[in-house]
Design a protein around this motif. Structure first.
Motif, PDB file in Angstrom:
ATOM      1  N   MET B  12      -2.383  31.159  13.168  1.00 29.01           N
ATOM      2  CA  MET B  12      -2.639  31.472  14.709  1.00 29.01           C
ATOM      3  C   MET B  12      -3.970  31.805  14.818  1.00 29.01           C
ATOM      4  O   MET B  12      -4.654  31.393  16.002  1.00 29.01           O
ATOM      5  N   PHE B  15      -6.197  28.840  15.123  1.00 24.84           N
ATOM      6  CA  PHE B  15      -5.667  28.189  16.224  1.00 24.84           C
ATOM      7  C   PHE B  15      -6.495  28.551  17.522  1.00 24.84           C
ATOM      8  O   PHE B  15      -7.038  27.818  18.419  1.00 24.84           O
ATOM      9  N   GLU B 113       2.086  30.862  30.841  1.00 27.74           N
ATOM     10  CA  GLU B 113       2.271  29.162  31.349  1.00 27.74           C
ATOM     11  C   GLU B 113       3.336  28.638  30.577  1.00 27.74           C
ATOM     12  O   GLU B 113       3.521  27.265  30.557  1.00 27.74           O
ATOM     13  N   GLY B 114       4.007  29.270  29.787  1.00 24.56           N
ATOM     14  CA  GLY B 114       5.221  28.847  29.064  1.00 24.56           C
ATOM     15  C   GLY B 114       4.832  28.110  27.595  1.00 24.56           C
ATOM     16  O   GLY B 114       5.568  27.422  27.138  1.00 24.56           O
ATOM     17  N   ARG B 115       3.405  28.073  27.174  1.00 23.24           N
ATOM     18  CA  ARG B 115       2.912  27.497  25.983  1.00 23.24           C
ATOM     19  C   ARG B 115       3.537  28.212  24.749  1.00 23.24           C
ATOM     20  O   ARG B 115       3.508  27.667  23.446  1.00 23.24           O
ATOM     21  N   GLU B 117       6.238  29.915  24.225  1.00 21.85           N
ATOM     22  CA  GLU B 117       7.623  29.608  23.947  1.00 21.85           C
ATOM     23  C   GLU B 117       7.969  28.770  22.695  1.00 21.85           C
ATOM     24  O   GLU B 117       8.719  29.079  21.794  1.00 21.85           O
ATOM     25  N   MET B 118       7.345  27.612  22.781  1.00 20.66           N
ATOM     26  CA  MET B 118       7.451  26.965  21.829  1.00 20.66           C
ATOM     27  C   MET B 118       6.804  27.134  20.300  1.00 20.66           C
ATOM     28  O   MET B 118       7.373  27.081  19.097  1.00 20.66           O
ATOM     29  N   ILE B 119       5.886  27.938  20.277  1.00 14.15           N
ATOM     30  CA  ILE B 119       5.196  28.526  19.185  1.00 14.15           C
ATOM     31  C   ILE B 119       6.222  29.437  18.652  1.00 14.15           C
ATOM     32  O   ILE B 119       6.597  29.575  17.365  1.00 14.15           O
ATOM     33  N   ARG B 120       6.573  30.473  19.435  1.00 10.47           N
ATOM     34  CA  ARG B 120       7.814  31.156  19.042  1.00 10.47           C
ATOM     35  C   ARG B 120       8.900  30.776  18.311  1.00 10.47           C
ATOM     36  O   ARG B 120       9.794  31.299  18.033  1.00 10.47           O
ATOM     37  N   SER B 121       9.382  29.384  18.782  1.00  9.67           N
ATOM     38  CA  SER B 121      10.534  29.020  18.267  1.00  9.67           C
ATOM     39  C   SER B 121      10.143  28.181  16.822  1.00  9.67           C
ATOM     40  O   SER B 121      10.871  28.051  15.971  1.00  9.67           O
ATOM     41  N   LEU B 122       8.921  28.461  16.465  1.00 10.03           N
ATOM     42  CA  LEU B 122       8.338  27.985  15.256  1.00 10.03           C
ATOM     43  C   LEU B 122       8.420  29.309  14.341  1.00 10.03           C
ATOM     44  O   LEU B 122       8.638  30.510  14.749  1.00 10.03           O
ATOM     45  N   LEU B 267      10.293  37.684  25.168  1.00 12.90           N
ATOM     46  CA  LEU B 267       9.208  36.992  25.607  1.00 12.90           C
ATOM     47  C   LEU B 267       9.194  37.169  27.177  1.00 12.90           C
ATOM     48  O   LEU B 267      10.429  37.138  27.843  1.00 12.90           O
ATOM     49  N   ASP B 268       8.197  37.041  27.755  1.00 13.57           N
ATOM     50  CA  ASP B 268       7.859  37.020  29.266  1.00 13.57           C
ATOM     51  C   ASP B 268       8.137  38.387  29.750  1.00 13.57           C
ATOM     52  O   ASP B 268       8.399  38.398  30.947  1.00 13.57           O
TER      53      ASP B 268
END
Ligand SMILES: Nc1ncnc2c1ncn2[C@@H]1O[C@H](COP(=O)(O)OP(=O)(O)OP(=O)(O)O)[C@@H](O)[C@H]1O
Ligand SMILES: [Mg+2]
Lengths: 292, 533
Positions: B12, B15, B113-115, B117-122, B267-268
């Motif tokens: 991270m 990144f 921005e919702g970006r 969420e996908m990271i957190r699903s990994l 989250l959020d």
């Protein structure tokens, strides 16, 4: 074995109860369809399964581990596509996919290339230039390229054209063949109808119906159109018959599926000249549950 | 906290660097180069003891003390001591601002921005992104420390010695890290990126005002402000490290707090829930003017309250000012001898300048919305209705102008209310009002500029902020640095007279207003003609 298991999960946001005591089980190798109107709680359910929301009550388990506590361990074995994909505008689609697979720790280059071409996605473009559908494809490629036990899709095809929808469905078939578990939330009923072994309907935070498509059909009504030589009498007195409309010798009505045999016997007395029966679609069912 | 919460933190971290290295580098270089440019010019401007000593007297005025601190090593006022006195606090403030500008984006921006969420699903730990952001910030400010140290040593100025430069660079780097941690903690509490930034700036301003008031009247208040911890390291004079240790300790505590909160939350979500409002659309919202007003209502009210507090905080210094001046004949001497005005009024002129410029901030925030909302794709849905772009831009302009004027009004009001209670011989409200309203033409110019950018290069709308920042810097401390007149005249604030000491320059102000309106008009035309983003 239950790969996904939610027991009496409740989640509230302030005064809104997004999930009200829901339970669901998904067995290994099954494709589980999750449908319901806007705001019903589909995404919230998925976020609990991903361990990014903590249930207020109840337990949520994936692969027999607690979704909140063991999130990282679980995530090594799942792939997820959200309904609304937002990406980093200054990175290319390919960079994003590569980053995701790096986090996941398994990267399959050929598979990625295959997916790019199947989904017709140019990974060298910056994400800011992608349309909604293309952003969705980035997430789909990342998810499908990774090797996972469970695939979770939240309205994965909401931005895709019908051609791409078909590509997606083919991949789901393939995963199904490999005995993977799939959780699919969708508004597109034909998709759910085609792909899913088990379907649940959620409304206002409660699961109102669960079963296979056949189970549902059993519960639903067929639309019957019949023409007879003689006028049918006393049809309205029969059980399981609704909404009768008669025009001359042509009659249409709704029929509870489980009464089918009885009623056919009954009307055959009137000398049938034409009989049409439309099978219940998921849509009928859906509508029945959606309308309050 | 479980180890799992930090899974993949290095990936991270890399990144974040990958996405943002350029921006970070520009920030660091700007902050480093700034010193490198100012230092030699100050050295030539104040070359000898006499020059510095005379300047020291100016800095002993309470208004200056409130701004710059008391300074250290005044008995032996070497160039190093003088330089630290002038610049240390201000560069510390800049580093704080930098932290506030950088950090929320990593912590809340992506999530909002919702970006994220996908990271957190990994397989990424709950705290990985937060810790990664902290690491990025620490690396950034560490490189800042190294660059700053090297760049100043290279200049080879006598009293800017090795030990002093080291203390100076480390102090500045640490205050940046401290504010980054403050932001990190705040961003676990509020849901939106904008709120986090707003609250952070609020805290920042509060801590600075605490310092300003504290240094004049309260030791406790003073020592509660991190800016005092910074100043007390006394670079180039005593080079003390224990105050910097406080900064490190508090940073660690804040970091742990942030990590703890982050490990608990959804989250959020934040500690403070966003209110869900009643769902009845009021009539006024249905036109662009009303709609824009509704969108900005909370922000505007927040800023008006902030302006009132700012005015009141400054006002409360006036009491000490009087007693201070009464007991200090020497200081009374350096005030303009022929001045017919009491010192308090002259002091007010300086204060009003600050308030005038800060009053333009909420107004420009509103005006910039035309571009920023468009960038976020929220304007499209509005354009699709029978509403002209002109109507939208004009609505925002009107609201911005009214906001700015109101902000000036409440600032003056705060100043008046507070000062009149602490002064025996208080200054009339009308004088204060006149003094601040002089900034209206400057306000119009800035709004015009904002509109021009919206028309020409909406993605670069932040240029307005740069311009305001420049104006603030040039006017506020530029005079002391002895920056030449021409530089002050680059910004509209440089033309504003200090009422009532200066004469009102009607013609100049009318010209500024006119220029502002022309810029705005050109911007409006371009805006109507260009494609949507
Ligand atoms: N973070 C949140 N804060 C407050 N309320 C929320 C939050 N997330 C969801 N909700 C509320 O919870 C309910 C369920 O929302 P959810 O997003 O799960 O619906 P959904 O079934 O996914 O709908 P859609 O089909 O529109 O995607 C809604 O009433 C929504 O407003
Ligand atoms: Mg949803």
């Amino acid at each position: 074995m239950n790969i996904i298991e939610l027991n009496n999960v409740t989640k509230t946001f302030g005064k809104v109860t997004a999930l009200d005591n829901i339970s669901l089980n998904v067995e290994k190798g099954k494709v589980y369809g999750f449908i319901g109107p806007n705001g019903a709680g589909k995404t919230t359910t998925i976020r609990i399964m991903l361990g990014i929301l903590k249930p207020d009550k109840g337990e949520a388990k994936l692969l027999n581990k607690d979704t909140w506590i063991d999130a990282v361990d679980i995530h090594k074995h799942i792939a997820y596509v959200p309904g609304e994909v937002s990406l980093w505008p200054n990175l290319t689609g390919g960079e994003v996919v590569d980053f995701f697979s790096k986090l996941k720790g398994n990267s399959n280059k050929e598979k990625k290339e295959e997916l790019y071409s199947k989904f017709d996605l140019d990974p060298s473009k910056k994400c800011r230039t992608y349309s909604k559908g293309n952003r969705q494809k980035v997430a789909l490629v990342a998810a499908l390229a990774s090797d996972a036990e469970i695939y979770i899709f939240d309205e994965p095809t909401s931005g895709l054209d019908p051609l791409m929808e078909k590509v997606f469905q083919e991949y789901v078939y393939e995963l199904k063949k490999q005995n993977k578990t799939i959780f699919l939330s969708s508004h597109i009923l034909s998709e759910v109808e085609k792909l899913c072994d088990v379907i649940s309907i959620i409304r206002e935070g409660k699961i109102v119906e669960t079963g296979s498509l056949n189970d549902f059909r059993h519960l639903t009504r067929s639309q019957i159109t019949v023409e007879t030589k003689d006028e049918i009498k006393d049809l309205h007195l029969q059980k399981g018959v609704y909404d009768i409309e008669t025009v001359g010798l042509k009659t249409t009505f709704q029929l509870d599926s489980y009464k089918f045999g009885n009623i056919i016997k009954f009307i055959s007395k009137y000398d049938i000249t034409k009989l049409e029966s439309a099978p219940p679609t998921l849509e009928d069912l859906f509508m029945r549950h959606y309308e309050k | 906290m479980r180890k799992q919460y930090f899974y993949n933190v290095w990936k991270m971290t890399k990144f974040i660097f990958k996405r943002d290295k350029i921006r970070l580098l520009i920030w660091v270089l700007t902050l480093v180069l700034f010193d490198m440019m100012v230092l030699p010019s100050m050295n030539t401007m104040y070359p000898d003891q006499a020059a510095r000593d005379s300047f020291r007297l100016v800095l002993e005025n309470p208004a200056m003390i409130a701004m710059f601190g008391k300074g250290y090593g005044l008995e032996n006022y070497t160039f190093g001591a003088f330089y630290a006195h002038m610049m240390y606090l201000w560069l510390g403030l800049f580093n704080g601002v930098m932290a506030i500008m950088i950090v929320p984006k990593y912590l809340r921006g992506d999530e909002e921005e919702g970006r994220y969420e996908m990271i957190r699903s990994l397989p990424v730990g709950r705290n990985s992104n937060l810790l990664a952001s902290m690491i990025v910030i620490i690396i950034t400010f560490t490189s800042f420390i190294i660059f700053k140290f090297l760049s100043l040593i290279v200049l080879g100025i006598e009293t800017i010695d090795f030990a002093g430069t080291l203390n100076y660079s480390i102090g500045l780097g640490l205050i940046g890290i401290l504010f980054a941690m403050i932001v990190a903690a705040i961003s676990q509490m509020y849901q939106s990126n904008r709120t986090v930034m707003g609250v952070s700036f609020f805290v920042f301003l509060g801590l600075y005002i605490m310092f300003s008031i504290g240094i004049l009247s309260s030791k406790v208040l003073l020592w509660l402000s991190p800016f005092q911890w910074l100043l007390h390291s006394q670079p180039f004079v005593n080079n003390i490290y224990w105050p910097l240790m406080i900064i490190i300790l508090v940073s660690i505590v804040l970091a742990i707090l942030a990590l703890y909160l982050s490990s608990k939350r959804d989250l959020d979500a934040g500690l403070f829930k966003q209110k869900t409002k009643a769902h009845k659309t009021k009539e006024y919202i249905k036109r662009p003017f009303g709609f824009a007003l509704r969108l900005n209502k909370t922000m505007i009210i927040g800023w008006l309250v902030a302006c009132l507090i700012l005015g009141a905080s400054y006002g409360s210094i006036f009491g000490d000012l009087e007693s201070f001046l009464a007991g200090n004949e020497m200081l009374a001497n350096i005030l303009p001898p022929d001045s017919e005005y009491p010192a308090a009024v002259i002091f007010m002129g300086v204060i009003v300048m600050v308030m005038g410029i800060s009053s333009t901030i909420p107004a420009v925030l509103v005006m910039n919305k035309v571009a920023t909302e468009e960038k976020k794709g929220r304007m499209e849905i509005i354009f699709s209705h029978p509403v002209s772009k002109k109507e939208i831009a004009c609505s925002y302009f009107k609201i911005a102008l009214i906001t700015g004027i109101l902000a000036m009004f409440v600032s003056a009001l705060g100043l008046y209310l507070a000062s009149s209670t602490v002064m025996d011989d208080n200054i009339a409200f009308s004088i204060m009002l006149k003094a601040i309203m002089v900034y209206i033409p400057s306000l119009i110019l800035l709004l015009g500029l904002s509109l021009l950018l919206t028309g020409l290069i909406p993605t670069k709308i932040w240029i307005v902020w740069l311009y305001i920042g420049l104006g603030f810097f040039v006017v506020y401390i530029g005079q002391i640095l002895g920056l030449s007149e021409t530089i002050t005249k680059l910004t509209p604030f440089g033309y504003a007279p200090q009422i009532p000491v200066d004469e009102m320059n009607w013609i100049t102000q009318i010209i500024i207003t006119f220029v502002g309106l022309v810029l705005g008009y050109l911007g409006l035309i371009k805006y109507q003609k260009r494609n949507s983003l």
